[in-house]
Design an enzyme around this catalytic site. Structure first.
Site, PDB file in Angstrom:
ATOM      1  N   LYS A 238       0.608  -1.010  -0.347  1.00 44.13           N
ATOM      2  CA  LYS A 238      -0.233   0.367   0.005  1.00 44.13           C
ATOM      3  C   LYS A 238       0.831   1.425   0.145  1.00 44.13           C
ATOM      4  O   LYS A 238       0.005   2.172  -0.617  1.00 44.13           O
ATOM      5  CB  LYS A 238      -1.183   0.104   0.995  1.00 44.13           C
TER       6      LYS A 238
ATOM      7  N   LYS B 163      -4.485 -12.141  -5.484  1.00 39.33           N
ATOM      8  CA  LYS B 163      -5.027 -12.686  -3.765  1.00 39.33           C
ATOM      9  C   LYS B 163      -6.744 -11.690  -4.882  1.00 39.33           C
ATOM     10  O   LYS B 163      -6.323 -10.616  -5.259  1.00 39.33           O
ATOM     11  CB  LYS B 163      -4.733 -12.392  -3.005  1.00 39.33           C
TER      12      LYS B 163
ATOM     13  N   LYS C 195     -10.936  -6.627  -2.130  1.00 37.44           N
ATOM     14  CA  LYS C 195     -11.622  -5.796  -2.433  1.00 37.44           C
ATOM     15  C   LYS C 195     -11.987  -4.030  -2.926  1.00 37.44           C
ATOM     16  O   LYS C 195     -12.281  -3.770  -3.354  1.00 37.44           O
ATOM     17  CB  LYS C 195     -12.306  -4.795  -0.650  1.00 37.44           C
TER      18      LYS C 195
HETATM   19  N1  LIG Z   1      -8.052 -13.420  -1.220  1.00 37.28           N
HETATM   20  C1  LIG Z   1      -8.447 -14.427  -0.094  1.00 37.28           C
HETATM   21  N2  LIG Z   1      -7.883 -15.423   0.010  1.00 37.28           N
HETATM   22  C2  LIG Z   1      -8.490 -15.849   0.964  1.00 37.28           C
HETATM   23  N3  LIG Z   1      -8.548 -14.767   2.180  1.00 37.28           N
HETATM   24  C3  LIG Z   1      -8.424 -13.790   2.303  1.00 37.28           C
HETATM   25  C4  LIG Z   1      -8.238 -13.234   0.862  1.00 37.28           C
HETATM   26  N4  LIG Z   1      -8.556 -11.937   1.410  1.00 37.28           N
HETATM   27  C5  LIG Z   1      -8.572 -11.597   2.684  1.00 37.28           C
HETATM   28  N5  LIG Z   1      -8.568 -12.917   3.361  1.00 37.28           N
HETATM   29  C6  LIG Z   1      -8.770 -13.043   4.912  1.00 37.28           C
HETATM   30  O1  LIG Z   1      -9.986 -12.369   5.050  1.00 37.28           O
HETATM   31  C7  LIG Z   1      -9.659 -12.496   6.148  1.00 37.28           C
HETATM   32  C8  LIG Z   1     -10.048 -10.670   6.198  1.00 37.28           C
HETATM   33  O2  LIG Z   1      -9.541  -9.957   5.118  1.00 37.28           O
HETATM   34  P1  LIG Z   1      -9.412  -8.550   5.455  1.00 37.28           P
HETATM   35  O3  LIG Z   1      -7.738  -7.676   4.752  1.00 37.28           O
HETATM   36  O4  LIG Z   1     -10.152  -7.472   6.773  1.00 37.28           O
HETATM   37  O5  LIG Z   1      -8.036  -8.564   7.452  1.00 37.28           O
HETATM   38  C9  LIG Z   1      -6.845  -7.703   7.609  1.00 37.28           C
HETATM   39  O6  LIG Z   1      -6.466  -6.503   7.033  1.00 37.28           O
HETATM   40  C10 LIG Z   1      -6.329  -8.127   8.988  1.00 37.28           C
HETATM   41  N6  LIG Z   1      -5.125  -7.191   9.432  1.00 37.28           N
HETATM   42  C11 LIG Z   1      -7.187  -7.580   9.805  1.00 37.28           C
HETATM   43  C12 LIG Z   1      -7.374  -7.788  11.559  1.00 37.28           C
HETATM   44  C13 LIG Z   1      -6.943  -6.851  11.814  1.00 37.28           C
HETATM   45  N7  LIG Z   1      -6.321  -7.434  13.442  1.00 37.28           N
HETATM   46  C14 LIG Z   1      -6.952  -8.502  12.792  1.00 37.28           C
HETATM   47  C15 LIG Z   1      -6.555  -9.851  14.051  1.00 37.28           C
HETATM   48  C16 LIG Z   1      -6.220 -11.144  13.918  1.00 37.28           C
HETATM   49  C17 LIG Z   1      -6.597 -11.539  12.612  1.00 37.28           C
HETATM   50  C18 LIG Z   1      -6.468 -10.943  11.310  1.00 37.28           C
HETATM   51  C19 LIG Z   1      -6.898  -8.861  11.598  1.00 37.28           C
HETATM   52  C20 LIG Z   1      -8.078 -12.494   6.797  1.00 37.28           C
HETATM   53  O7  LIG Z   1      -7.917 -13.553   7.179  1.00 37.28           O
HETATM   54  C21 LIG Z   1      -7.642 -12.234   5.569  1.00 37.28           C
HETATM   55  O8  LIG Z   1      -6.466 -12.805   5.293  1.00 37.28           O
END
Ligand SMILES: Nc1ncnc2c1ncn2[C@@H]1O[C@H](COP(=O)(O)OC(=O)[C@@H](N)Cc2c[nH]c3ccccc23)[C@@H](O)[C@H]1O
Length: 395
Positions: free
Chosen positions: A150, A261, A264
């Protein structure tokens, strides 16, 4: 749905041998008047940056739902503090938070079995993040994915974007205590001294926070493990190292570029299947999915990433193995197969889409659910932060 666990067993082993951890194992229940053992908890988070997509669902949300039956303390956070590491319109953010709550409920998150809350409403997240940030070296963060991706897109990134993974570590480490039911507590506390080292290791492994995430979050989880270790070395054994729980579908790829991947924020409209897409949207996106010049359906993620992405999505939504799905597709060309995949995805997402629509209409209900969730999360976070403040020397 198979989940695999990524834990650092060695460090848990080390943890067992420290007498403090042993004592602490029994200390946690004192406040409630029971002799209680801390136990495994589940924590995960998702950013309220728009409707979740099929990657979020298959990589994380589906297992979030299943884990509600397996653990008694299950916490899911709408991580709005993380989301403002990219510019957000305040009105849009407010709506996205409630929409995300509706989406999670529609997927099957049940507020009577899990704690669903908004991160910013529990101020301990930010406080612990500051303390952990003071233990984190600058170079440790430079190569983590969020910053690398990013900050490049925007030419320069903010301090918040840079320290994003520290806040994520704080989210996870904050919820380290739980209560067992009183009969388990009694049995386990009597048995603990008779357990061999291996059994104690297993018990402590179960005690750490389990974090269901997609593959893209692994490096963030490794930082959380490192920070638990660094904190324990600096002060006293306090934080058990968390474990990542990976679902069978660790990474759903973009439909337009299967080398990246599904996301969104992908600017290509046809790259991402959202949970609110209509059946027509889904059919169109799958039909246009990039594959290759071979018409046969096979699963070869390295050499044929496009068609393999379709196969793994199909296997995941239909609850079949990759082999079963490939067998089923024998004799079809990729064009015909895309119709089958689209239909299977529609079947899975249609009820979720309708439920999201229904839930979105009652904003008051969503707000009150999140307020209750924040209260419960705060009641778990507050005693941990009190201990952290003492260890750090604030009082
Ligand atoms: N293309 C994909 N294929 C498979 N899994 C995917 C794909 N895109 C997203 N994910 C999974 O979806 C969850 C939420 O995504 P975020 O990007 O909001 O997820 C994030 O941006 C984290 N940093 C949010 C967060 C903040 N604090 C935490 C503490 C524990 C676990 C997660 C978090 C995630 O599990 C992500 O791995």
């Amino acid at each position: 749905m198979a989940l695999s666990m990524r834990c650092n067993v060695k460090s848990v082993f080390r943890f067992v041998h420290k007498s403090n951890s042993h004592r602490r194992l029994f200390k946690a229940g004192k406040a409630t008047g029971t002799t209680s053992l801390p136990k495994a908890q589940v924590f995960s988070g998702i950013q309220p940056t728009g409707v979740p997509h099929l990657g979020n669902y298959l990589g994380a949300l589906e297992s979030w739902v299943a884990l509600q039956d397996k653990y008694s303390t299950v916490m899911y956070s709408i991580v709005d503090l993380h989301s403002i590491t990219q510019p957000q319109d305040p009105q849009m953010l407010r709506e996205n938070i409630l929409d995300m709550a509706a989406s999670l409920l529609a997927c099957g998150i049940d507020p009577t079995r899990s704690i669903l809350f908004q991160q910013s409403q529990v101020s301990e997240h930010a406080e612990l993040s500051w303390i952990l940030g003071c233990l984190t070296s600058m170079p440790r963060l430079r190569h983590l994915p969020q910053w690398k991706m990013k900050s490049k897109q925007k030419n320069e990134g903010s301090v918040g974007l840079y320290t994003y993974p520290v806040l994520q570590a704080a989210d996870i480490l904050l919820y380290k205590y739980g209560q067992l039911c009183s009969s388990c507590v009694l049995i386990l506390s009597r048995l603990y001294s008779q357990l061999c080292v291996r059994e104690r290791v297993m018990l402590l492994l179960c005690r750490s926070t389990h974090v269901p995430v997609g593959e893209d979050q692994i490096q963030h989880l490794e930082l959380a493990q490192d920070l638990a270790r660094i904190f324990n070395n600096q002060y006293e054994e306090f934080f058990p190292e968390p474990c990542a729980l990976l679902s069978g579908t660790r990474k759903v790829k973009s439909l337009r570029d299967p080398s990246s991947k599904m996301s969104k924020s992908d600017p290509q409209k046809l790259a991402t299947v959202f949970l609110t897409d209509t059946p027509d949207d889904i059919v169109l996106k799958i039909r246009r999915a990039v594959t290759d010049l071979t018409s046969e359906v096979t699963y070869e993620p390295e050499s044929r990433p496009g068609v393999s992405n379709l196969v793994s999505m199909h296997a995941a939504v239909s609850g079949q193995s990759v082999e079963e799905v490939v067998r089923l597709a024998e004799g079809m060309d990729t064009g015909q197969y895309k119709n089958v995949v689209a239909e299977a995805i529609v079947q899975t997402l249609q009820p979720i889409r309708l439920e999201i629509q229904r839930l979105r209409a009652d904003r008051g209900h969503l707000e009150s659910l999140l307020a209750k969730g924040a209260e419960k999360a705060h009641s778990l976070a507050a005693p941990v932060m009190t201990e952290v403040r003492k260890l750090v020397g604030f009082y």
